[in-house]
Design an enzyme around this catalytic site. Structure first.
Site, PDB file in Angstrom:
ATOM      1  N   GLU A 130       0.780  -1.287  -0.148  1.00  0.00           N
ATOM      2  CA  GLU A 130      -0.049  -0.026   0.057  1.00  0.00           C
ATOM      3  C   GLU A 130       0.666   1.271  -0.049  1.00  0.00           C
ATOM      4  O   GLU A 130       0.570   2.334  -0.557  1.00  0.00           O
ATOM      5  CB  GLU A 130      -0.912  -0.090   1.049  1.00  0.00           C
ATOM      6  CG  GLU A 130      -2.010  -0.995   1.211  1.00  0.00           C
ATOM      7  CD  GLU A 130      -2.996  -0.838   0.416  1.00  0.00           C
ATOM      8  OE1 GLU A 130      -3.280   0.240  -0.336  1.00  0.00           O
ATOM      9  OE2 GLU A 130      -3.923  -1.852   0.126  1.00  0.00           O
ATOM     10  N   ASP A 137      -6.906   6.826  -5.316  1.00  0.00           N
ATOM     11  CA  ASP A 137      -6.070   5.584  -5.828  1.00  0.00           C
ATOM     12  C   ASP A 137      -6.473   5.078  -7.258  1.00  0.00           C
ATOM     13  O   ASP A 137      -7.177   6.147  -8.078  1.00  0.00           O
ATOM     14  CB  ASP A 137      -6.476   4.153  -5.122  1.00  0.00           C
ATOM     15  CG  ASP A 137      -7.983   3.828  -5.083  1.00  0.00           C
ATOM     16  OD1 ASP A 137      -8.458   4.135  -6.081  1.00  0.00           O
ATOM     17  OD2 ASP A 137      -8.245   2.772  -4.326  1.00  0.00           O
TER      18      ASP A 137
END
Length: 141
Positions: free
Chosen positions: A15, A24
């Site tokens: 991540e 994202d």
């Protein structure tokens, strides 16, 4: 079962840490180590808050995987928990991956199913390829 330290470190690696909210690859507001619930544009957190969000999100994923009532090794638990952490319980619930696990399919068949989940926003992402490969390998550990 609980997530291993191996999994926690891998999630942090996959991540990355971002203390300011961002969209994202699928266009979802995200912060910390991939936390998405209630995140807004311009939001900022500390590293300690990011760790707390990670632990809370992991607890949700762990509870879901434990609720499947499938006998799993630690590696298998970590693989499924990472999958749920990254893609959500809904994606696992209706997946061929879960159907194969429940049917007692071979490790190779299950690993193949992990490797199918490498797209975000319609694009094949190298990061997801690496993550799914880690899950596939963790499944047999």
């Amino acid at each position: 079962m609980k997530s291993s330290e191996i999994l926690i470190q891998k999630i942090k690696e996959f991540e990355g840490l971002c203390l300011t909210s961002y969209k994202d690859s699928a266009g979802v507001w995200t912060i910390g180590y991939g936390h998405t619930h209630g995140v807004k544009s311009g939001q900022k957190i500390t590293e300690k808050q990011a760790d707390c969000l990670l632990r809370g999100d992991l607890l949700t994923a762990e509870n879901y995987v434990n609720g499947l009532q499938i006998k799993l090794t630690q590696g298998q638990f970590d693989a499924l928990t990472d999958f749920v952490y990254n893609l959500g319980a809904g994606n696992l619930a209706g997946s061929t991956l879960l159907a194969k696990i429940r049917a007692g399919a071979s490790a190779m068949e299950i690993q193949t199913q992990f490797r199918r989940w490498v797209y975000a926003g319609g694009k094949r992402l190298t990061g997801l390829v690496k993550r799914r490969e880690w899950e596939a390998q963790r499944w047999i550990q």
